[in-house]
Design a protein around this motif. Structure first.
Motif, PDB file in Angstrom:
ATOM      1  N   MET A   1       0.845  -1.199   0.016  1.00  0.00           N
ATOM      2  CA  MET A   1      -0.089   0.199   0.056  1.00  0.00           C
ATOM      3  C   MET A   1       1.025   1.339   0.009  1.00  0.00           C
ATOM      4  O   MET A   1       0.485   2.091  -0.771  1.00  0.00           O
ATOM      5  N   VAL A   2       2.063   1.229   0.745  1.00  0.00           N
ATOM      6  CA  VAL A   2       2.930   2.558   0.904  1.00  0.00           C
ATOM      7  C   VAL A   2       3.885   2.570  -0.232  1.00  0.00           C
ATOM      8  O   VAL A   2       3.986   3.520  -0.924  1.00  0.00           O
ATOM      9  N   GLU A   3       4.516   1.257  -0.684  1.00  0.00           N
ATOM     10  CA  GLU A   3       5.346   1.328  -1.622  1.00  0.00           C
ATOM     11  C   GLU A   3       5.105   1.739  -3.062  1.00  0.00           C
ATOM     12  O   GLU A   3       5.909   2.622  -3.633  1.00  0.00           O
ATOM     13  N   PRO A   4       3.833   1.561  -3.403  1.00  0.00           N
ATOM     14  CA  PRO A   4       3.476   2.153  -4.719  1.00  0.00           C
ATOM     15  C   PRO A   4       3.300   3.691  -4.677  1.00  0.00           C
ATOM     16  O   PRO A   4       3.754   4.476  -5.692  1.00  0.00           O
ATOM     17  N   VAL A   5       2.775   4.290  -3.597  1.00  0.00           N
ATOM     18  CA  VAL A   5       2.802   5.867  -3.359  1.00  0.00           C
ATOM     19  C   VAL A   5       4.280   6.410  -3.338  1.00  0.00           C
ATOM     20  O   VAL A   5       4.615   7.302  -4.055  1.00  0.00           O
ATOM     21  N   LEU A   6       5.063   5.605  -2.740  1.00  0.00           N
ATOM     22  CA  LEU A   6       6.524   6.158  -2.427  1.00  0.00           C
ATOM     23  C   LEU A   6       7.248   5.995  -3.862  1.00  0.00           C
ATOM     24  O   LEU A   6       7.844   7.203  -4.285  1.00  0.00           O
ATOM     25  N   ARG A   7       6.829   5.086  -4.734  1.00  0.00           N
ATOM     26  CA  ARG A   7       7.602   4.870  -5.974  1.00  0.00           C
ATOM     27  C   ARG A   7       6.934   5.793  -6.890  1.00  0.00           C
ATOM     28  O   ARG A   7       7.830   6.852  -7.811  1.00  0.00           O
ATOM     29  N   ALA A   8       5.899   6.494  -6.841  1.00  0.00           N
ATOM     30  CA  ALA A   8       5.200   7.308  -7.564  1.00  0.00           C
ATOM     31  C   ALA A   8       5.543   8.712  -7.261  1.00  0.00           C
ATOM     32  O   ALA A   8       5.965   9.396  -8.136  1.00  0.00           O
ATOM     33  N   ARG A   9       5.821   8.687  -5.857  1.00  0.00           N
ATOM     34  CA  ARG A   9       6.290  10.220  -5.676  1.00  0.00           C
ATOM     35  C   ARG A   9       7.765  10.157  -5.991  1.00  0.00           C
ATOM     36  O   ARG A   9       8.137  11.420  -6.678  1.00  0.00           O
ATOM     37  N   VAL A  10       8.569   9.235  -5.840  1.00  0.00           N
ATOM     38  CA  VAL A  10      10.176   9.388  -6.278  1.00  0.00           C
ATOM     39  C   VAL A  10      10.140   9.471  -7.951  1.00  0.00           C
ATOM     40  O   VAL A  10      10.968  10.300  -8.454  1.00  0.00           O
ATOM     41  N   ALA A  11       9.191   8.858  -8.512  1.00  0.00           N
ATOM     42  CA  ALA A  11       8.878   8.892 -10.039  1.00  0.00           C
ATOM     43  C   ALA A  11       8.684  10.435 -10.705  1.00  0.00           C
ATOM     44  O   ALA A  11       9.012  10.767 -11.734  1.00  0.00           O
ATOM     45  N   GLY A  12       8.168  11.155  -9.379  1.00  0.00           N
ATOM     46  CA  GLY A  12       7.695  12.483  -9.924  1.00  0.00           C
ATOM     47  C   GLY A  12       8.761  13.641  -9.721  1.00  0.00           C
ATOM     48  O   GLY A  12       8.758  14.800  -9.830  1.00  0.00           O
ATOM     49  N   MET A  13       9.938  13.038  -9.155  1.00  0.00           N
ATOM     50  CA  MET A  13      11.159  13.863  -8.891  1.00  0.00           C
ATOM     51  C   MET A  13      11.841  14.392 -10.169  1.00  0.00           C
ATOM     52  O   MET A  13      11.534  13.488 -11.360  1.00  0.00           O
ATOM     53  N   HIS A  14      12.474  15.108 -10.370  1.00  0.00           N
ATOM     54  CA  HIS A  14      13.560  15.311 -11.579  1.00  0.00           C
ATOM     55  C   HIS A  14      14.499  14.036 -11.627  1.00  0.00           C
ATOM     56  O   HIS A  14      14.684  13.102 -10.610  1.00  0.00           O
ATOM     57  N   ALA A  15      14.559  13.658 -13.142  1.00  0.00           N
ATOM     58  CA  ALA A  15      15.056  12.363 -13.411  1.00  0.00           C
ATOM     59  C   ALA A  15      16.336  11.715 -12.757  1.00  0.00           C
ATOM     60  O   ALA A  15      16.530  10.742 -12.017  1.00  0.00           O
ATOM     61  N   TRP A  16      17.096  12.798 -12.415  1.00  0.00           N
ATOM     62  CA  TRP A  16      18.577  12.544 -12.066  1.00  0.00           C
ATOM     63  C   TRP A  16      18.539  12.020 -10.465  1.00  0.00           C
ATOM     64  O   TRP A  16      19.086  11.149 -10.045  1.00  0.00           O
ATOM     65  N   PRO A  17      18.068  13.232  -9.674  1.00  0.00           N
ATOM     66  CA  PRO A  17      18.007  12.719  -8.028  1.00  0.00           C
ATOM     67  C   PRO A  17      16.961  11.438  -7.927  1.00  0.00           C
ATOM     68  O   PRO A  17      17.241  10.720  -7.095  1.00  0.00           O
ATOM     69  N   ALA A  18      16.122  11.314  -8.854  1.00  0.00           N
ATOM     70  CA  ALA A  18      15.139  10.211  -8.724  1.00  0.00           C
ATOM     71  C   ALA A  18      15.823   8.983  -9.002  1.00  0.00           C
ATOM     72  O   ALA A  18      15.878   7.952  -8.304  1.00  0.00           O
ATOM     73  N   GLU A  19      16.905   9.072 -10.006  1.00  0.00           N
ATOM     74  CA  GLU A  19      17.588   7.596 -10.074  1.00  0.00           C
ATOM     75  C   GLU A  19      18.431   7.368  -8.997  1.00  0.00           C
ATOM     76  O   GLU A  19      18.613   6.230  -8.958  1.00  0.00           O
ATOM     77  N   MET A  20      19.048   8.289  -8.414  1.00  0.00           N
ATOM     78  CA  MET A  20      19.834   8.177  -7.499  1.00  0.00           C
ATOM     79  C   MET A  20      19.084   7.645  -6.128  1.00  0.00           C
ATOM     80  O   MET A  20      19.551   6.627  -5.266  1.00  0.00           O
ATOM     81  N   ALA A  21      17.907   8.170  -5.947  1.00  0.00           N
ATOM     82  CA  ALA A  21      17.089   7.860  -4.771  1.00  0.00           C
ATOM     83  C   ALA A  21      16.803   6.355  -5.017  1.00  0.00           C
ATOM     84  O   ALA A  21      16.911   5.566  -4.187  1.00  0.00           O
ATOM     85  N   GLY A  22      16.163   6.021  -6.180  1.00  0.00           N
ATOM     86  CA  GLY A  22      16.001   4.513  -6.404  1.00  0.00           C
ATOM     87  C   GLY A  22      16.960   3.558  -6.231  1.00  0.00           C
ATOM     88  O   GLY A  22      16.835   2.502  -5.551  1.00  0.00           O
ATOM     89  N   TYR A  23      18.285   4.241  -6.492  1.00  0.00           N
ATOM     90  CA  TYR A  23      19.554   3.303  -6.012  1.00  0.00           C
ATOM     91  C   TYR A  23      19.511   3.151  -4.706  1.00  0.00           C
ATOM     92  O   TYR A  23      19.805   2.070  -4.047  1.00  0.00           O
ATOM     93  N   ALA A  24      19.470   4.119  -3.870  1.00  0.00           N
ATOM     94  CA  ALA A  24      19.599   4.209  -2.461  1.00  0.00           C
ATOM     95  C   ALA A  24      18.380   3.324  -1.838  1.00  0.00           C
ATOM     96  O   ALA A  24      18.805   2.786  -0.944  1.00  0.00           O
ATOM     97  N   PHE A  25      17.346   3.438  -2.502  1.00  0.00           N
ATOM     98  CA  PHE A  25      16.224   2.536  -1.988  1.00  0.00           C
ATOM     99  C   PHE A  25      16.378   1.224  -2.313  1.00  0.00           C
ATOM    100  O   PHE A  25      15.855   0.409  -1.830  1.00  0.00           O
ATOM    101  N   GLY A  26      17.470   0.717  -3.090  1.00  0.00           N
ATOM    102  CA  GLY A  26      17.492  -0.750  -3.591  1.00  0.00           C
ATOM    103  C   GLY A  26      16.717  -1.115  -4.740  1.00  0.00           C
ATOM    104  O   GLY A  26      16.508  -2.109  -4.810  1.00  0.00           O
ATOM    105  N   TRP A  27      16.008   0.020  -5.181  1.00  0.00           N
ATOM    106  CA  TRP A  27      14.905  -0.486  -6.460  1.00  0.00           C
ATOM    107  C   TRP A  27      15.608  -0.923  -7.608  1.00  0.00           C
ATOM    108  O   TRP A  27      15.213  -1.598  -8.509  1.00  0.00           O
TER     109      TRP A  27
END
Lengths: 329, 329
Positions: A1-27
């Motif tokens: 329930m939380v992870e889809p919202v979290l992923r959608a929020r990260v996907a809404g970030m600027h693409a570059w910090p979003a890539e780094m964030a997803g790396y840090a989340f382990g995605w």
């Protein structure tokens, strides 16, 4: 329930910090290749959701709080690895090693800003209280990180040494404040009364100290394949941890030998580190740290039992506590 | 009125990040020795306070907003200098050079958290809206910083080159969003109607783009003793700035010679940098940047004149605009 919202929020970030964030989340891997396997235990999410339910609200009430805390947690990983010089995280290069220091700072800042945006935009009457909570707890997290860094420069013994209680205060801030915040946000967004919010917050903070005490033990005696950290890494760079501080403070013959070994000139090599770990155990440091973890878990349990909570989620909260801390306690 | 509150808030932080923060504010030297002289122009404070007054509120209404924006501004200086590799700031070592990268990251994080704590704790009915504003604008600041860093890796010419309008969007985010936020927070905390908030925000953002355009010009032709930055520093590390992008896009003979010079192999040395600056001017890049600044200032003025504002503070806002941008326009 939380992870889809979290992923959608990260996907809404600027693409570059979003890539780094997803790396840090382990995605995903560096470059965006999807990654199988663990992306963290989701402990903060579970705490937020269970605390909302324990306060009588549906799980949905906690989603924005859980998302905000996961964002902030990953922000702290990104920045702390830079500050601590930790080059690996979950068996991979830390984000600052993979992407560079500056970009990793930026990615952390982006997550930080997004966490507040999520909470501030949360519908319902409790968004303001949630933002106040997050900002105050983040102040504590930063204070704890400052203390932890300053401890590294302090001597092992003598008047400048770090007392065990100062260490525990640091751990309650650095590690406990964010787990307490997860619990608090769940309760606050559920509209729980102040006494309930306070009890759940304290439970989360105590859990954080217990987690840190066990994490310190694993840093000395854990299997690097499981912990993902180099063995004796904390000791090598003179990081103050609970087993070592407790061993030095114990006043045993082993305490004295440990102090002499750690305070000797020159860097600690592999053999000296192994001997130091043995002396920490002989002086009772390992057992003291595990005992501290048990005491903190008991306090967390007492907090949960001291306020009226919905029984089923309260039961799951009680079951969550030892899971977070691990089997070693 | 604002600075005492700001100083008291910083004094309430953990002593170590507080020392670094005060260094970054220009209040004292490394070690805490008080420092005479300029600690920045206080532009954001002035904007916030004048916008609150222009919206009919007393200046006091804006204090928490002004404090939050000054905290966030100094947070961005601390982190941006790390990301940009800028070693000096206001004729002194940047905080990360004086205190180390990790500690400077920490100090920035502490200011960031404190900014939200100040706004979230602001009494009165508009704190929530102010927090929403700050978090959204910070998202834009981070996006702008990401774009600016990515621009450095892009070529001067060809399909990957940075178009002037992409540069202007970046500047509106990186530099404009925080000036817009200062104006917005003043207006929001004053309880201004939405149209007034929007107009003042846009004026602040336009002012930010104008400031950035002139700052770019000073980076190429300014006196390093005044700007506090090494001459041609932006050009040396291939940072994309408005005069250079406008010169390259102008299609003049000088544009072609500039492109050849910048795209040549090897690092740009002192002589090549001087020749590049001459070619930028010949191709009209300097005048184009200053013209852009004038256009943005005119837009800012139009925003201020397009909504009903208290005349006296509105007059001071209009006078503030050229002061922020400098005499060169």
């Amino acid at each position: 329930m939380v992870e889809p919202v979290l992923r959608a929020r990260v996907a809404g970030m600027h693409a570059w910090p979003a890539e780094m964030a997803g790396y840090a989340f382990g995605w995903w891997e560096h470059g965006g290749e999807p990654r199988a396997g663990s992306s963290g235990k989701g402990v903060r999410t579970a705490l937020a959701v269970l605390c909302a339910e324990a306060a009588g609200a549906p799980a949905e009430a906690a989603v924005d709080g859980a998302v905000a805390v996961e964002l902030v947690h990953t922000f702290t990983l990104l920045h702390d690895d830079i500050m601590d010089g930790d080059e690996t995280r979950r068996q991979r290069p830390a984000a600052w090693k993979a992407y560079g220091t500056g970009p990793a700072v930026l990615a952390g800042d982006a997550l930080f800003a997004l966490a507040f945006e999520v909470l501030a935009g949360s519908p319902g009457p409790h968004g303001g209280a949630a933002v106040r909570r997050l900002s105050a707890d983040l102040g504590d997290v930063v204070d704890g990180q400052a203390e932890d860094l300053l401890f590294e420069g302090r001597p092992w013994t003598g008047p400048g040494a770090v007392p065990v209680d100062a260490y525990l205060r640091m751990a309650e801030h650095k590690t406990g404040a964010l787990l307490g915040c997860a619990a608090a946000l769940g309760a606050v967004l559920a509209g729980a009364p102040g006494a309930t919010v306070d009890a759940l917050t304290t439970a989360g903070r105590q859990l954080g100290v217990a987690f840190q005490a066990v994490d310190d033990v694993l840093g000395l005696w854990g299997d690097p394949a499981t912990t993902g950290k180099p063995v004796h890494g904390d000791l090598r760079r003179r990081k103050k941890t609970l087993p070592v501080l407790a061993a030095l403070a114990a006043g045993t013959p082993a305490s004295g030998r440990l102090a002499a070994l750690l305070s000797g000139p020159g860097p600690l090599d592999g053999d000296a580190l192994r001997r130091a770990a043995v002396l920490v155990e002989e002086a009772g440091g390992r057992e003291a740290a595990l005992a501290e973890a048990r005491v903190r878990l008991d306090r967390a349990r007492a907090c949960l039992r001291g306020v009226p909570l919905a029984p089923e989620p309260a039961g799951r909260l009680l079951a969550l506590l030892p899971y977070v801390v691990g089997r070693s306690v």
